[in-house]
Design a protein around this motif. Structure first.
Motif, PDB file in Angstrom:
ATOM      1  N   LYS A  35       3.027  -1.639 -12.802  1.00  0.00           N
ATOM      2  CA  LYS A  35       4.403  -1.675 -13.305  1.00  0.00           C
ATOM      3  C   LYS A  35       5.292  -0.828 -12.410  1.00  0.00           C
ATOM      4  O   LYS A  35       5.197   0.393 -12.390  1.00  0.00           O
TER       5      LYS A  35
ATOM      6  N   GLY B  67      10.173   9.115  -8.549  1.00  0.00           N
ATOM      7  CA  GLY B  67      10.173   8.354  -7.315  1.00  0.00           C
ATOM      8  C   GLY B  67      11.251   7.288  -7.304  1.00  0.00           C
ATOM      9  O   GLY B  67      11.960   7.112  -6.311  1.00  0.00           O
TER      10      GLY B  67
ATOM     11  N   MET C  80      -1.201   1.613 -13.505  1.00  0.00           N
ATOM     12  CA  MET C  80      -0.599   1.982 -12.231  1.00  0.00           C
ATOM     13  C   MET C  80       0.884   1.800 -12.299  1.00  0.00           C
ATOM     14  O   MET C  80       1.382   0.686 -12.229  1.00  0.00           O
ATOM     15  N   LYS C  81       1.598   2.900 -12.401  1.00  0.00           N
ATOM     16  CA  LYS C  81       3.037   2.676 -12.419  1.00  0.00           C
ATOM     17  C   LYS C  81       3.816   3.700 -11.610  1.00  0.00           C
ATOM     18  O   LYS C  81       3.332   4.784 -11.318  1.00  0.00           O
ATOM     19  N   LEU C  82       4.984   3.258 -11.285  1.00  0.00           N
ATOM     20  CA  LEU C  82       5.890   4.093 -10.520  1.00  0.00           C
ATOM     21  C   LEU C  82       6.595   5.016 -11.504  1.00  0.00           C
ATOM     22  O   LEU C  82       7.022   4.592 -12.562  1.00  0.00           O
TER      23      LEU C  82
ATOM     24  N   GLU D  74       5.758  12.187  -4.993  1.00  0.00           N
ATOM     25  CA  GLU D  74       5.323  10.948  -5.631  1.00  0.00           C
ATOM     26  C   GLU D  74       4.247  10.355  -4.726  1.00  0.00           C
ATOM     27  O   GLU D  74       4.484   9.430  -3.977  1.00  0.00           O
ATOM     28  N   LYS D  75       3.064  10.928  -4.807  1.00  0.00           N
ATOM     29  CA  LYS D  75       1.990  10.447  -3.942  1.00  0.00           C
ATOM     30  C   LYS D  75       1.296   9.251  -4.584  1.00  0.00           C
ATOM     31  O   LYS D  75       1.255   9.130  -5.799  1.00  0.00           O
ATOM     32  N   VAL D  76       0.744   8.430  -3.730  1.00  0.00           N
ATOM     33  CA  VAL D  76      -0.116   7.356  -4.204  1.00  0.00           C
ATOM     34  C   VAL D  76      -1.513   7.930  -4.310  1.00  0.00           C
ATOM     35  O   VAL D  76      -2.055   8.437  -3.338  1.00  0.00           O
ATOM     36  N   LYS D  77      -2.045   7.895  -5.504  1.00  0.00           N
ATOM     37  CA  LYS D  77      -3.375   8.475  -5.681  1.00  0.00           C
ATOM     38  C   LYS D  77      -4.286   7.470  -6.372  1.00  0.00           C
ATOM     39  O   LYS D  77      -4.124   7.177  -7.548  1.00  0.00           O
ATOM     40  N   THR D  78      -5.224   6.954  -5.638  1.00  0.00           N
ATOM     41  CA  THR D  78      -6.098   5.936  -6.206  1.00  0.00           C
ATOM     42  C   THR D  78      -7.537   6.424  -6.332  1.00  0.00           C
ATOM     43  O   THR D  78      -8.207   6.095  -7.297  1.00  0.00           O
ATOM     44  N   VAL D  79      -8.011   7.204  -5.379  1.00  0.00           N
ATOM     45  CA  VAL D  79      -9.368   7.727  -5.497  1.00  0.00           C
ATOM     46  C   VAL D  79      -9.361   8.892  -6.472  1.00  0.00           C
ATOM     47  O   VAL D  79      -8.341   9.534  -6.690  1.00  0.00           O
TER      48      VAL D  79
ATOM     49  N   LEU E 209      10.491   5.047   3.314  1.00  0.00           N
ATOM     50  CA  LEU E 209      10.162   5.319   1.912  1.00  0.00           C
ATOM     51  C   LEU E 209       9.058   6.344   1.800  1.00  0.00           C
ATOM     52  O   LEU E 209       9.077   7.188   0.912  1.00  0.00           O
TER      53      LEU E 209
ATOM     54  N   PHE F 261       9.000   9.593  -0.701  1.00  0.00           N
ATOM     55  CA  PHE F 261       7.969   9.793  -1.712  1.00  0.00           C
ATOM     56  C   PHE F 261       7.206  11.091  -1.489  1.00  0.00           C
ATOM     57  O   PHE F 261       6.905  11.814  -2.425  1.00  0.00           O
TER      58      PHE F 261
ATOM     59  N   ILE G  66      -0.995   0.180  -0.009  1.00  0.00           N
ATOM     60  CA  ILE G  66       0.285   0.554  -0.613  1.00  0.00           C
ATOM     61  C   ILE G  66       1.111   1.406   0.346  1.00  0.00           C
ATOM     62  O   ILE G  66       2.311   1.192   0.535  1.00  0.00           O
TER      63      ILE G  66
ATOM     64  N   MET H  82       2.402   7.559  -8.474  1.00  0.00           N
ATOM     65  CA  MET H  82       1.713   6.275  -8.634  1.00  0.00           C
ATOM     66  C   MET H  82       0.238   6.490  -8.593  1.00  0.00           C
ATOM     67  O   MET H  82      -0.334   6.698  -7.533  1.00  0.00           O
ATOM     68  N   LYS H  83      -0.395   6.402  -9.726  1.00  0.00           N
ATOM     69  CA  LYS H  83      -1.830   6.566  -9.617  1.00  0.00           C
ATOM     70  C   LYS H  83      -2.607   5.599 -10.492  1.00  0.00           C
ATOM     71  O   LYS H  83      -2.086   5.043 -11.452  1.00  0.00           O
ATOM     72  N   LEU H  84      -3.822   5.432 -10.068  1.00  0.00           N
ATOM     73  CA  LEU H  84      -4.726   4.558 -10.778  1.00  0.00           C
ATOM     74  C   LEU H  84      -5.297   5.348 -11.943  1.00  0.00           C
ATOM     75  O   LEU H  84      -5.674   6.501 -11.786  1.00  0.00           O
TER      76      LEU H  84
ATOM     77  N   GLU I  39      -4.549  -2.618 -17.438  1.00  0.00           N
ATOM     78  CA  GLU I  39      -4.131  -1.753 -16.333  1.00  0.00           C
ATOM     79  C   GLU I  39      -3.164  -2.568 -15.482  1.00  0.00           C
ATOM     80  O   GLU I  39      -3.523  -3.094 -14.446  1.00  0.00           O
ATOM     81  N   LYS I  40      -1.927  -2.687 -15.981  1.00  0.00           N
ATOM     82  CA  LYS I  40      -0.956  -3.489 -15.250  1.00  0.00           C
ATOM     83  C   LYS I  40      -0.300  -2.635 -14.172  1.00  0.00           C
ATOM     84  O   LYS I  40      -0.170  -1.429 -14.326  1.00  0.00           O
TER      85      LYS I  40
ATOM     86  N   PHE J 173       5.157   1.370   2.161  1.00  0.00           N
ATOM     87  CA  PHE J 173       6.138   2.461   2.191  1.00  0.00           C
ATOM     88  C   PHE J 173       6.457   2.918   3.610  1.00  0.00           C
ATOM     89  O   PHE J 173       7.493   3.493   3.882  1.00  0.00           O
TER      90      PHE J 173
END
Ligand code: FES
Ligand code: FES
Lengths: 141, 141
Positions: free
Chosen positions: A88, B7, B1-3, B85-90, B76, B80, B120, A1-3, A85-86, B124
């Motif tokens: 989903k 994951g 941004m999607k899964l 399946e990491k959350v990566k926003t920066v 969760l 992950f 986020i 999941m990334k931006l 940038e939805k 989890f």
DNA sequence: TATAAACCCGACTAAAATAGTCAAGTATCT
DNA sequence: AGATACTTGACTATTTTAGTCGGGTTTATA
């Protein structure tokens, strides 16, 4: 999941714009230089922002972009929607009654992902451009 | 941004496993058939889950996988992490003092994305496999 | 003890998405 | 007229994802 960069850049550029757009329009060239974003890419992004009436354009020399609404009224969710940038998380079509695997029933995790989607969108719903500008008001680049 | 599917499948498969693993191990073949996930892909996923001690394997005929902990203790976030399946926003490296554009200071949106990441991950962190099984306890596939 | 079910492992690949680039404009200010 | 800056659409390279494939090893059971 990334931006993705597109979403990140859109917000970054708008924060920049909101900070400098006191009197005059701000050119993409300036934003490009200040934020280190490709000018060509910025143009694509701003084209979408303009179509969704987040910004207004001013053509010609000394032109650029200005916000089309008050910074307080522009939420992150509006920006993200504008540039597609939805968020989903579910795999299936939400409207359909069918599950993601084609079965007649939603899968074991459908509700979970739906909750997650709401959880994330709530965040984007709360944050306004104004909040971001204020967060950065003491800093200078 | 999607899964990603990885994951989504990991969680889906573990919910399935948690529901059926009362006495005997559950084979990936069964999960594959019930959930409509490629067997070969499931094997990759479970290999990671095993290495991170989320599940245990039982080799040979009638073998399969069993949970390695109580469903209530598997969050969760653990799943992950196990499947990367990491959350990566920066965009930048968090530890570094440098920003995402190579500048000496963090960018205008860094704090925002960091907040988002926490937001986020909180979700989890709260959800356990047990929650998901219960959510589905009245449904049958 | 042969067979089949199932896990185990690494390499490979097709497809999709992302992150741009490029070219050829048009409008406006000075 | 020239420079600046927006406008548009097509094109492309790179990366990531979502698998596939081919070879194992282990173990229950007939
Ligand atoms: S994600 Fe909606 S049915 Fe599986
Ligand atoms: S995302 Fe960390 S500095 Fe830009």
């Amino acid at each position: 999941m990334k931006l993705t960069s597109k979403g990140r850049y859109a917000v970054m550029a708008l924060v920049d714009l909101a900070r400098f757009n006191t009197i005059n329009p701000v050119s993409l060239r300036d934003i490009s230089l200040r934020q280190g974003i490709s000018l060509d890419y910025l143009e694509q992004i701003f084209s979408k922002l303009r179509k969704k009436e987040i910004v207004q354009s001013v053509r010609g020399t000394q032109g650029g972009y200005i916000l089309n609404k008050k910074a307080k009224e522009i939420k992150l969710i509006n920006i993200f929607e504008a540039v597609d940038e939805k968020v989903k998380t579910v795999k299936c079509k939400k409207e359909s009654k069918k599950g993601c695997n084609g079965k007649a029933i939603k899968c074991l995790t459908h509700n979970l992902w739906d909750e997650l989607e709401n959880h994330i969108n709530n965040f984007f719903d709360k944050k306004s451009l104004d909040d971001l500008v204020k967060d950065n008001s003491e800093r200078r680049v």
